[in-house]
Design a protein around this motif. Structure first.
Motif, PDB file in Angstrom:
ATOM      1  N   ALA A 144       0.819  -1.217   0.000  1.00 55.80           N
ATOM      2  CA  ALA A 144       0.000   0.000   0.000  1.00 55.80           C
ATOM      3  C   ALA A 144       0.854   1.268   0.000  1.00 55.80           C
ATOM      4  O   ALA A 144       0.403   2.321  -0.453  1.00 55.80           O
ATOM      5  N   ALA A 145       2.089   1.163   0.490  1.00 58.63           N
ATOM      6  CA  ALA A 145       2.982   2.334   0.556  1.00 58.63           C
ATOM      7  C   ALA A 145       3.766   2.548  -0.738  1.00 58.63           C
ATOM      8  O   ALA A 145       4.495   3.533  -0.854  1.00 58.63           O
ATOM      9  N   LEU A 146       3.619   1.644  -1.695  1.00 53.25           N
ATOM     10  CA  LEU A 146       4.361   1.760  -2.951  1.00 53.25           C
ATOM     11  C   LEU A 146       3.601   2.635  -3.943  1.00 53.25           C
ATOM     12  O   LEU A 146       2.397   2.850  -3.810  1.00 53.25           O
ATOM     13  N   ASP A 147       4.321   3.103  -4.955  1.00 55.06           N
ATOM     14  CA  ASP A 147       3.748   3.992  -5.957  1.00 55.06           C
ATOM     15  C   ASP A 147       3.003   3.257  -7.062  1.00 55.06           C
ATOM     16  O   ASP A 147       2.432   3.896  -7.945  1.00 55.06           O
ATOM     17  N   THR A 148       3.029   1.931  -7.043  1.00 55.37           N
ATOM     18  CA  THR A 148       2.371   1.118  -8.062  1.00 55.37           C
ATOM     19  C   THR A 148       1.349   0.214  -7.395  1.00 55.37           C
ATOM     20  O   THR A 148       1.317   0.088  -6.167  1.00 55.37           O
ATOM     21  N   GLU A 149       0.543  -0.426  -8.213  1.00 51.92           N
ATOM     22  CA  GLU A 149      -0.462  -1.363  -7.715  1.00 51.92           C
ATOM     23  C   GLU A 149       0.019  -2.790  -7.967  1.00 51.92           C
ATOM     24  O   GLU A 149       0.727  -3.042  -8.939  1.00 51.92           O
ATOM     25  N   PRO A 150      -0.395  -3.741  -7.118  1.00 52.75           N
ATOM     26  CA  PRO A 150       0.002  -5.137  -7.359  1.00 52.75           C
ATOM     27  C   PRO A 150      -0.713  -5.711  -8.579  1.00 52.75           C
ATOM     28  O   PRO A 150      -1.842  -5.331  -8.881  1.00 52.75           O
ATOM     29  N   CYS A 151      -0.031  -6.610  -9.258  1.00 52.02           N
ATOM     30  CA  CYS A 151      -0.660  -7.370 -10.342  1.00 52.02           C
ATOM     31  C   CYS A 151      -1.579  -8.400  -9.710  1.00 52.02           C
ATOM     32  O   CYS A 151      -1.461  -8.707  -8.523  1.00 52.02           O
ATOM     33  N   GLU A 152      -2.465  -8.943 -10.507  1.00 54.88           N
ATOM     34  CA  GLU A 152      -3.352  -9.981 -10.001  1.00 54.88           C
ATOM     35  C   GLU A 152      -2.879 -11.356 -10.452  1.00 54.88           C
ATOM     36  O   GLU A 152      -2.400 -11.517 -11.575  1.00 54.88           O
ATOM     37  N   THR A 153      -2.976 -12.299  -9.546  1.00 58.09           N
ATOM     38  CA  THR A 153      -2.697 -13.696  -9.834  1.00 58.09           C
ATOM     39  C   THR A 153      -3.929 -14.476  -9.414  1.00 58.09           C
ATOM     40  O   THR A 153      -4.374 -14.356  -8.270  1.00 58.09           O
ATOM     41  N   ASN A 154      -4.500 -15.230 -10.326  1.00 62.52           N
ATOM     42  CA  ASN A 154      -5.719 -15.995 -10.049  1.00 62.52           C
ATOM     43  C   ASN A 154      -6.842 -15.103  -9.523  1.00 62.52           C
ATOM     44  O   ASN A 154      -7.576 -15.470  -8.619  1.00 62.52           O
ATOM     45  N   GLY A 155      -6.933 -13.882 -10.071  1.00 64.14           N
ATOM     46  CA  GLY A 155      -8.016 -12.976  -9.726  1.00 64.14           C
ATOM     47  C   GLY A 155      -7.862 -12.217  -8.425  1.00 64.14           C
ATOM     48  O   GLY A 155      -8.782 -11.527  -8.000  1.00 64.14           O
ATOM     49  N   ALA A 156      -6.710 -12.308  -7.777  1.00 65.28           N
ATOM     50  CA  ALA A 156      -6.492 -11.605  -6.511  1.00 65.28           C
ATOM     51  C   ALA A 156      -5.157 -10.860  -6.572  1.00 65.28           C
ATOM     52  O   ALA A 156      -4.232 -11.304  -7.256  1.00 65.28           O
ATOM     53  N   PRO A 157      -5.053  -9.729  -5.871  1.00 65.79           N
ATOM     54  CA  PRO A 157      -3.778  -9.007  -5.864  1.00 65.79           C
ATOM     55  C   PRO A 157      -2.656  -9.892  -5.325  1.00 65.79           C
ATOM     56  O   PRO A 157      -2.836 -10.595  -4.335  1.00 65.79           O
ATOM     57  N   ASP A 158      -1.507  -9.855  -5.999  1.00 67.73           N
ATOM     58  CA  ASP A 158      -0.346 -10.643  -5.578  1.00 67.73           C
ATOM     59  C   ASP A 158       0.621  -9.707  -4.845  1.00 67.73           C
ATOM     60  O   ASP A 158       1.520  -9.130  -5.437  1.00 67.73           O
ATOM     61  N   TYR A 159       0.405  -9.577  -3.545  1.00 70.07           N
ATOM     62  CA  TYR A 159       1.178  -8.639  -2.737  1.00 70.07           C
ATOM     63  C   TYR A 159       2.634  -9.059  -2.602  1.00 70.07           C
ATOM     64  O   TYR A 159       3.522  -8.209  -2.581  1.00 70.07           O
ATOM     65  N   ILE A 160       2.892 -10.357  -2.500  1.00 73.37           N
ATOM     66  CA  ILE A 160       4.269 -10.832  -2.362  1.00 73.37           C
ATOM     67  C   ILE A 160       5.053 -10.490  -3.619  1.00 73.37           C
ATOM     68  O   ILE A 160       6.159  -9.939  -3.547  1.00 73.37           O
ATOM     69  N   GLU A 161       4.501 -10.794  -4.766  1.00 71.26           N
ATOM     70  CA  GLU A 161       5.150 -10.468  -6.045  1.00 71.26           C
ATOM     71  C   GLU A 161       5.378  -8.964  -6.164  1.00 71.26           C
ATOM     72  O   GLU A 161       6.442  -8.512  -6.573  1.00 71.26           O
ATOM     73  N   HIS A 162       4.371  -8.185  -5.777  1.00 65.72           N
ATOM     74  CA  HIS A 162       4.464  -6.728  -5.854  1.00 65.72           C
ATOM     75  C   HIS A 162       5.634  -6.204  -5.030  1.00 65.72           C
ATOM     76  O   HIS A 162       6.468  -5.439  -5.517  1.00 65.72           O
ATOM     77  N   VAL A 163       5.719  -6.624  -3.791  1.00 63.16           N
ATOM     78  CA  VAL A 163       6.745  -6.114  -2.881  1.00 63.16           C
ATOM     79  C   VAL A 163       8.131  -6.644  -3.256  1.00 63.16           C
ATOM     80  O   VAL A 163       9.104  -5.886  -3.302  1.00 63.16           O
ATOM     81  N   SER A 164       8.222  -7.932  -3.539  1.00 59.47           N
ATOM     82  CA  SER A 164       9.529  -8.502  -3.908  1.00 59.47           C
ATOM     83  C   SER A 164      10.057  -7.889  -5.202  1.00 59.47           C
ATOM     84  O   SER A 164      11.249  -7.554  -5.290  1.00 59.47           O
ATOM     85  N   ASN A 165       9.196  -7.748  -6.203  1.00 54.67           N
ATOM     86  CA  ASN A 165       9.639  -7.147  -7.465  1.00 54.67           C
ATOM     87  C   ASN A 165      10.021  -5.688  -7.300  1.00 54.67           C
ATOM     88  O   ASN A 165      10.983  -5.223  -7.914  1.00 54.67           O
ATOM     89  N   TRP A 166       9.277  -4.954  -6.491  1.00 56.99           N
ATOM     90  CA  TRP A 166       9.614  -3.552  -6.252  1.00 56.99           C
ATOM     91  C   TRP A 166      11.041  -3.433  -5.692  1.00 56.99           C
ATOM     92  O   TRP A 166      11.815  -2.584  -6.127  1.00 56.99           O
ATOM     93  N   ALA A 167      11.396  -4.299  -4.759  1.00 53.78           N
ATOM     94  CA  ALA A 167      12.710  -4.221  -4.123  1.00 53.78           C
ATOM     95  C   ALA A 167      13.837  -4.682  -5.038  1.00 53.78           C
ATOM     96  O   ALA A 167      14.992  -4.330  -4.815  1.00 53.78           O
TER      97      ALA A 167
END
Length: 142
Positions: free
Chosen positions: A79-102
């Motif tokens: 939620a603190a990042l400047d982008t939105e998470p992608c969806e995996t299987n119809g749900a936001p993929d927060y782990i992918e979002h945060v790991s990829n951002w870093a």
């Protein structure tokens, strides 16, 4: 149980002490044991570093997803990042979002965020949560 803000603070400390891992798996082998940002959150929440973090990405994902305190903290970072998470299987993929951002350079940049920048963002997310929890709730009359 530790609050989400406290878990984030502890994860930032782990990254400061052990380093940020952005390669294969969720943790780097070696004496320091650098951690992926989501792995650091899991370790802060669960107080253990599973061996799977070094050897099995799929099992690591399952462990992280099964930890509600870790997932709450990962969602707070997302939620603190400047982008939105992608969806995996119809749900936001927060782990992918945060790991990829870093681990990935932002658009227009050539290098990913530094460990200090990652830690700073995690601590700002923790501060936001801590501040939100101290604000009084306002009830409006109907």
């Amino acid at each position: 149980m530790a609050t989400t803000a406290r878990i984030l603070e502890q994860a930032a400390c782990l990254l400061h002490l052990n380093g940020l891992h952005t390669g294969d798996q969720f943790a780097a082998p070696g004496p320091r044991g650098a951690l992926d940002v989501c792995a650091a959150v899991y370790v802060a929440a669960e107080k253990k570093t599973p061996v799977q973090f070094f050897t099995d990405e799929c099992a690591s994902l399952d462990l992280i997803r099964a930890s509600e305190p870790a997932m709450a903290a990962i969602r707070a970072i997302s939620a603190a990042l400047d982008t939105e998470p992608c969806e995996t299987n119809g749900a936001p993929d927060y782990i992918e979002h945060v790991s990829n951002w870093a681990a990935t350079p932002p658009i227009g940049e050539t290098t990913p965020p530094t460990t200090s920048e990652v830690i700073g963002r995690i601590l700002r997310a923790a501060d936001t949560l801590a501040l939100d929890s101290t604000l009084p709730l306002h009830h409006h009359a109907a």
